[in-house]
Design a protein around this motif. Structure first.
Motif, PDB file in Angstrom:
ATOM      1  N   ASN A  58       0.812  -1.203   0.000  1.00  0.00           N
ATOM      2  CA  ASN A  58       0.000   0.000   0.000  1.00  0.00           C
ATOM      3  C   ASN A  58       0.851   1.260   0.000  1.00  0.00           C
ATOM      4  O   ASN A  58       1.973   1.284   0.496  1.00  0.00           O
ATOM      5  N   PRO A 208      -6.524  -6.383  10.900  1.00  0.00           N
ATOM      6  CA  PRO A 208      -5.410  -6.524   9.951  1.00  0.00           C
ATOM      7  C   PRO A 208      -5.776  -7.461   8.801  1.00  0.00           C
ATOM      8  O   PRO A 208      -6.340  -8.534   9.029  1.00  0.00           O
ATOM      9  N   ASP A 212       3.225  -7.805   7.926  1.00  0.00           N
ATOM     10  CA  ASP A 212       4.639  -7.587   7.652  1.00  0.00           C
ATOM     11  C   ASP A 212       5.380  -8.106   8.881  1.00  0.00           C
ATOM     12  O   ASP A 212       4.768  -8.420   9.896  1.00  0.00           O
ATOM     13  N   ILE A 222      -1.381  -4.780   9.075  1.00  0.00           N
ATOM     14  CA  ILE A 222      -1.784  -3.659   8.213  1.00  0.00           C
ATOM     15  C   ILE A 222      -3.262  -3.827   7.873  1.00  0.00           C
ATOM     16  O   ILE A 222      -3.687  -4.897   7.423  1.00  0.00           O
ATOM     17  N   SER A 255       1.612   5.277   9.365  1.00  0.00           N
ATOM     18  CA  SER A 255       0.748   5.672   8.261  1.00  0.00           C
ATOM     19  C   SER A 255       1.598   5.608   6.987  1.00  0.00           C
ATOM     20  O   SER A 255       2.810   5.400   7.056  1.00  0.00           O
ATOM     21  N   ARG A 261       6.872   4.714   4.973  1.00  0.00           N
ATOM     22  CA  ARG A 261       6.017   4.339   6.093  1.00  0.00           C
ATOM     23  C   ARG A 261       6.353   5.317   7.210  1.00  0.00           C
ATOM     24  O   ARG A 261       7.473   5.344   7.707  1.00  0.00           O
ATOM     25  N   ALA A 274      -0.604   0.702   9.883  1.00  0.00           N
ATOM     26  CA  ALA A 274       0.078  -0.509  10.347  1.00  0.00           C
ATOM     27  C   ALA A 274       0.336  -0.368  11.837  1.00  0.00           C
ATOM     28  O   ALA A 274       0.766   0.696  12.301  1.00  0.00           O
TER      29      ALA A 274
END
Length: 602
Positions: A58, A208, A212, A222, A255, A261, A274
């Motif tokens: 994402n 989620p 990851d 996530i 975010s 990230r 996440a």
């Protein structure tokens, strides 16, 4: 700032990741110094080498005061599990279709998942600048596919954008004369993608859908915040898949913006974030406010269809090339992979240094093997086998929908090959000098097929397949190798003299001056049975001078075998030895005499 959540879905190689590159380049928040490389979302080395997306990822961009969260998904059927889960995170899908190829098998699979999730579709006809592009015919194919998949009236009113991802252009007109940038596509996303239906003031609910892994904080979940607000250091409850409740503290909250990230202190309902804090958080669990535990529906994940046996290397060359060779290291690595990939299953075989690893297809497991090999692991694997399920006391096996595109002059050969593997032809069409044939066939018929298919079509054939359903088992031999193998009967170094004498017996896999051991497969035989050969035999030297000078031995080039080719080649009594430096083929029983005894009692 208003939020829009969209997923980009398509058949493999229809240009999803390239399209995301251009959206990132043309976003308003991109820093001037931030270089967007080609296929920037494909971060994994294997993804970049093979030009395919393996993991759903994402990103987010800002445009006209909107924050658009974009999820780039894999296009290959083996990674369909990644696509299914993210459907719960988004409110609309951008369906990318190649203007020349039109609707393909994986287009059907991903679109079916999106329509079942009741998502708003936006259709992008990509690569309209391609030679022989047929954008209007592609639109008609897509509309027919929507009708076939029982789309609602609202879903059938899909907006259409014509684009060239590689040039960064989009337009509402199929003539493509007024295309300047990607604004038409971004405007369409803002207009047609509904805002997330969430309650910011309610009690926290977060689920989620992707995982990851980080060595410092463990698993990272996530997903989309369905309700309420989430903050760093907040104590929360996790409703596990079995219904139990585990409390933990949010250690990290991330975010997404562009390729980065970003750590944030707080996030609100509707956003995709996440979280880290629970080392064994799983897909489908629900994170809630303490005292207000309310579980969301568990996400459906399709079961694996193919399995292989992984084991410690037992060949005479074991431990010479790899760094991680012990059972404990291999087991640790396999179970670590299940932390990120929920479509993967690993089960230890009792009393043996072997594990049954189950996945969604040959490519799915092949990528895992290649990653482990690059990480200096040494091990051996068996032939892929389909997973048989017993339904109502009847054995069932997985079936696939197969689509073949090939030149007209090889159609007869392809039909014959697929018929021999129990394929049932559904349809056949012609376009220019190409034919498109669709089949329904057992998954095991596709194991070991690609190499023969590419040889028969001289590299011009394209084969796509996607999982269809489980059906009663066909009690027939499907997909076994028709030829035997050339198996070394002695340990030593291969010689040009020995290989030259054996060339008329088959095609060799090795060159001179290669170390071999007894039981190692050194070539494919011309006959249907195995041949034990001596590739390390040296020429006998005498004191007598030859009357004519020996001519130089000119050998044929050996057949180079990739990892996929090796997995396709082997039979049930053979293994592939994987090391960081070499991939070797071998018999399960290495000793020639013992193999003869075993064959005698079969």
């Amino acid at each position: 700032m208003e939020i829009r959540n969209v997923a980009i879905i398509a058949h493999v190689d229809h240009g999803k990741t390239t399209l995301v590159d251009e959206l990132l380049k043309q976003s308003e928040r991109k820093n001037a110094h931030e270089m967007i490389t080609e296929r920037a979302m494909d971060s994994n080395d294997i993804e970049r080498e093979r030009g395919i997306t393996i993991l759903a990822k994402n990103t987010a961009i800002e445009y006209k005061g909107y924050r658009i969260n974009i999820l780039d998904t894999p296009g290959h059927a083996d990674f369909g599990g990644e696509v299914e889960r993210i459907m719960k995170m988004v409110d609309a899908v951008v369906l990318v279709v190649d203007a020349y190829e039109g609707a393909m098998p994986q287009t059907r699979f991903v679109l079916k998942k999106a329509l079942e999730a009741n998502l708003k579709p936006i259709v992008v006809i990509n690569k309209v600048d391609r030679a022989f592009a047929r954008p209007l015919e592609s639109v008609n194919e897509i509309f027919d596919l929507f009708v076939e998949l029982n789309a609602t009236e609202d879903q059938l009113e899909f907006p259409i954008v014509y684009a060239s991802g590689i040039k960064g252009l989009s337009s509402f007109d199929h003539e493509f004369q007024d295309a300047i940038d990607m604004r038409p596509l971004l405007d369409t996303i803002i207009k047609y993608c509904p805002a997330p239906e969430v309650d910011i003031n309610g009690k926290l609910q977060f689920q989620p859908a992707l995982l990851d892994y980080n060595d410092y904080v463990g698993r990272i979940g996530i997903g989309k915040i369905k309700r309420g607000t989430i903050k760093v250091n907040q104590n929360v409850s996790c409703v596990r898949l079995d219904g139990t409740i585990k409390q933990f503290r949010i250690q990290k909250l991330f975010s997404f913006m562009g390729l980065n990230r970003i750590e944030v202190e707080e996030a609100y309902a509707g956003d995709i974030v996440a979280i880290a804090g629970l080392i064994d958080i799983s897909v489908g669990e629900t994170v809630c406010e303490v005292g207000f535990e309310e579980a969301l529906p568990i996400l459906h994940i399709d079961e694996p269809t193919v399995q292989m046996t992984f084991g410690t290397n037992t060949s005479p060359f074991a431990g010479k090339e790899g760094k991680f060779v012990t059972a404990s290291k291999i087991e640790e690595r396999l179970f670590k992979e299940t932390q990120k990939d929920v479509s993967l299953r690993v089960e230890r075989i009792g009393g043996k240094e072997e594990w049954i690893v189950s996945g969604r297809g040959e490519l799915h497991l092949g990528i895992l093997i290649e990653n482990m090999r690059r990480e200096n692991f040494e091990f051996q694997v068996s032939r892929p086998q389909v997973i048989i399920q017993t339904i109502n006391d009847v054995k069932h096996e997985p079936y696939e929908f197969v689509q073949v595109d090939c030149p007209n002059d090889v159609v007869g050969t392809v039909i014959e090959m697929l018929g021999a593997r129990k394929g049932i032809m559904d349809n056949m069409t012609h376009h220019l000098n190409q034919s498109r044939i669709t089949y329904t066939m057992p998954s095991r018929g596709l194991i070991g097929f690609m190499t023969d298919f590419m040889t028969a079509t001289k590299g011009y054939g394209i084969l796509n397949h996607t999982y269809l359903e489980y059906r009663p088992v066909e009690h027939l031999e499907v997909g076994a190798r028709p030829t035997g193998a050339l198996v070394s009967m002695a340990e030593g170094m291969s010689t040009a003299y020995a290989i030259g004498r054996l060339e008329d017996r088959g095609t060799m896999f090795i060159e001179p001056r290669v170390s071999v051991y007894e039981g190692m497969i050194v070539g494919v035989a011309n006959k249907e049975f195995d041949l034990a050969v001596n590739v390390s035999q040296a020429k006998q030297l005498t004191n007598t001078r030859s009357s004519s000078k020996d001519s130089t031995v000119v050998l044929k080039r050996p057949l180079e075998m990739s990892l996929e080719a090796c997995l396709e080649f082997i039979n049930d009594d053979e293994l592939v030895e994987i090391t960081p430096k070499n991939i070797r083929l071998r018999k399960r029983i290495l000793k020639t005499n013992e193999r003869k005894k075993y064959d005698k009692y079969q």
